[in-house]
Design a protein around this motif. Structure first.
Motif, PDB file in Angstrom:
ATOM      1  N   MET A 137       0.843  -1.113   0.064  1.00 19.80           N
ATOM      2  CA  MET A 137      -0.120  -0.061  -0.011  1.00 19.80           C
ATOM      3  C   MET A 137       0.866   1.204  -0.036  1.00 19.80           C
ATOM      4  SD  MET A 137      -3.119   0.727  -0.020  1.00 19.80           S
ATOM      5  CE  MET A 137      -4.065   2.335   0.140  1.00 19.80           C
ATOM      6  N   GLN A 138       1.982   1.309   0.714  1.00 21.05           N
ATOM      7  CA  GLN A 138       2.817   2.280   1.024  1.00 21.05           C
ATOM      8  C   GLN A 138       3.402   2.671  -0.540  1.00 21.05           C
ATOM      9  OE1 GLN A 138       6.060   1.958   3.567  1.00 21.05           O
ATOM     10  NE2 GLN A 138       6.458   4.220   3.520  1.00 21.05           N
ATOM     11  N   LEU A 139       3.844   1.661  -1.336  1.00 21.67           N
ATOM     12  CA  LEU A 139       4.341   1.951  -2.749  1.00 21.67           C
ATOM     13  C   LEU A 139       3.362   2.750  -3.595  1.00 21.67           C
ATOM     14  CD1 LEU A 139       6.640   1.473  -4.855  1.00 21.67           C
ATOM     15  CD2 LEU A 139       5.715  -0.722  -5.222  1.00 21.67           C
ATOM     16  N   LYS A 140       2.033   2.238  -3.406  1.00 22.30           N
ATOM     17  CA  LYS A 140       1.038   2.802  -4.329  1.00 22.30           C
ATOM     18  C   LYS A 140       0.941   4.180  -3.926  1.00 22.30           C
ATOM     19  CE  LYS A 140      -1.873  -1.133  -5.543  1.00 22.30           C
ATOM     20  NZ  LYS A 140      -2.760  -1.709  -5.207  1.00 22.30           N
ATOM     21  N   SER A 141       0.908   4.701  -2.741  1.00 24.73           N
ATOM     22  CA  SER A 141       0.790   6.076  -2.279  1.00 24.73           C
ATOM     23  C   SER A 141       2.025   6.648  -2.626  1.00 24.73           C
ATOM     24  CB  SER A 141       0.731   5.968  -0.676  1.00 24.73           C
ATOM     25  OG  SER A 141      -0.200   5.239  -0.183  1.00 24.73           O
ATOM     26  N   CYS A 142       3.154   6.323  -2.682  1.00 29.51           N
ATOM     27  CA  CYS A 142       4.442   6.933  -3.265  1.00 29.51           C
ATOM     28  C   CYS A 142       4.422   7.221  -4.644  1.00 29.51           C
ATOM     29  CB  CYS A 142       5.585   6.220  -2.844  1.00 29.51           C
ATOM     30  SG  CYS A 142       6.038   6.271  -1.044  1.00 29.51           S
ATOM     31  N   LEU A 143       3.735   6.139  -5.242  1.00 33.66           N
ATOM     32  CA  LEU A 143       3.703   6.233  -6.652  1.00 33.66           C
ATOM     33  C   LEU A 143       2.538   7.375  -7.217  1.00 33.66           C
ATOM     34  CD1 LEU A 143       4.607   5.229  -9.485  1.00 33.66           C
ATOM     35  CD2 LEU A 143       2.844   3.423  -9.337  1.00 33.66           C
ATOM     36  N   LEU A 144       1.311   7.415  -6.445  1.00 34.64           N
ATOM     37  CA  LEU A 144       0.262   8.427  -6.645  1.00 34.64           C
ATOM     38  C   LEU A 144       1.084   9.783  -6.445  1.00 34.64           C
ATOM     39  CD1 LEU A 144      -2.548   9.151  -7.346  1.00 34.64           C
ATOM     40  CD2 LEU A 144      -3.250   8.644  -4.969  1.00 34.64           C
ATOM     41  N   LEU A 145       1.642   9.958  -5.439  1.00 39.94           N
ATOM     42  CA  LEU A 145       2.301  11.322  -4.869  1.00 39.94           C
ATOM     43  C   LEU A 145       3.227  11.665  -5.980  1.00 39.94           C
ATOM     44  CD1 LEU A 145       2.470  13.541  -2.764  1.00 39.94           C
ATOM     45  CD2 LEU A 145       4.323  12.250  -1.598  1.00 39.94           C
ATOM     46  N   TYR A 146       4.087  10.899  -6.344  1.00 38.28           N
ATOM     47  CA  TYR A 146       4.935  11.211  -7.653  1.00 38.28           C
ATOM     48  C   TYR A 146       4.280  11.777  -8.755  1.00 38.28           C
ATOM     49  CZ  TYR A 146       8.756  10.550 -10.914  1.00 38.28           C
ATOM     50  OH  TYR A 146       9.667  10.686 -11.921  1.00 38.28           O
ATOM     51  N   VAL A 147       2.888  10.833  -9.150  1.00 38.73           N
ATOM     52  CA  VAL A 147       2.577  11.242 -10.567  1.00 38.73           C
ATOM     53  C   VAL A 147       1.826  12.575 -10.207  1.00 38.73           C
ATOM     54  CG1 VAL A 147       0.437  10.800 -11.734  1.00 38.73           C
ATOM     55  CG2 VAL A 147       1.997   8.879 -11.141  1.00 38.73           C
TER      56      VAL A 147
END
Length: 123
Positions: free
Chosen positions: A1-11
């Protein structure tokens, strides 16, 4: 879940940066290469040097004796270097003609020590 949050923040961050970039282009289209943009102060040393150069080159080429009186207005264009398009007032130093307005274009590449008179037209 943390990876998805970081990816979303990056986008989202990329979208935000791209948005600022495109807004900056929309606000100042004159910064784009090739567009002419007005010179706010034509009395700066650089513009006066360009005008003097244009008069000197024209005098050599056409065997006349014009003298720069004043720079009236000007524009610059970013190319490989800078094109200067300025309107000047010049006197005939020989006394044959009344002062006249001329539009001159000078191509300048100071890092190559290159300057060329492209046109000199009475307006």
């Amino acid at each position: 879940m943390q990876l998805k949050s970081c990816l979303l923040l990056y986008v989202l961050l990329l979208i935000l940066v791209a948005s600022f970039h495109y807004q900056a282009l929309a606000i100042s289209p004159s910064a784009i290469v090739g567009n002419w943009r007005p010179i706010p102060n034509v009395n700066v040393v650089e513009v006066l040097e360009i005008a003097r150069f244009a008069v000197s080159e024209y005098n050599k080429k056409d065997n006349v004796q014009l003298e720069l009186v004043k720079v009236v207005k000007g524009e610059t264009q970013l190319v490989e270097g800078t094109n200067y398009r300025v309107v000047i007032i010049a006197n005939d130093a020989a006394g044959g003609n009344a002062p006249g307005n001329y539009e001159v274009v000078v191509w300048d590449m100071p890092w190559k020590h290159f300057r060329e008179l492209s046109s000199f037209v009475k307006v």
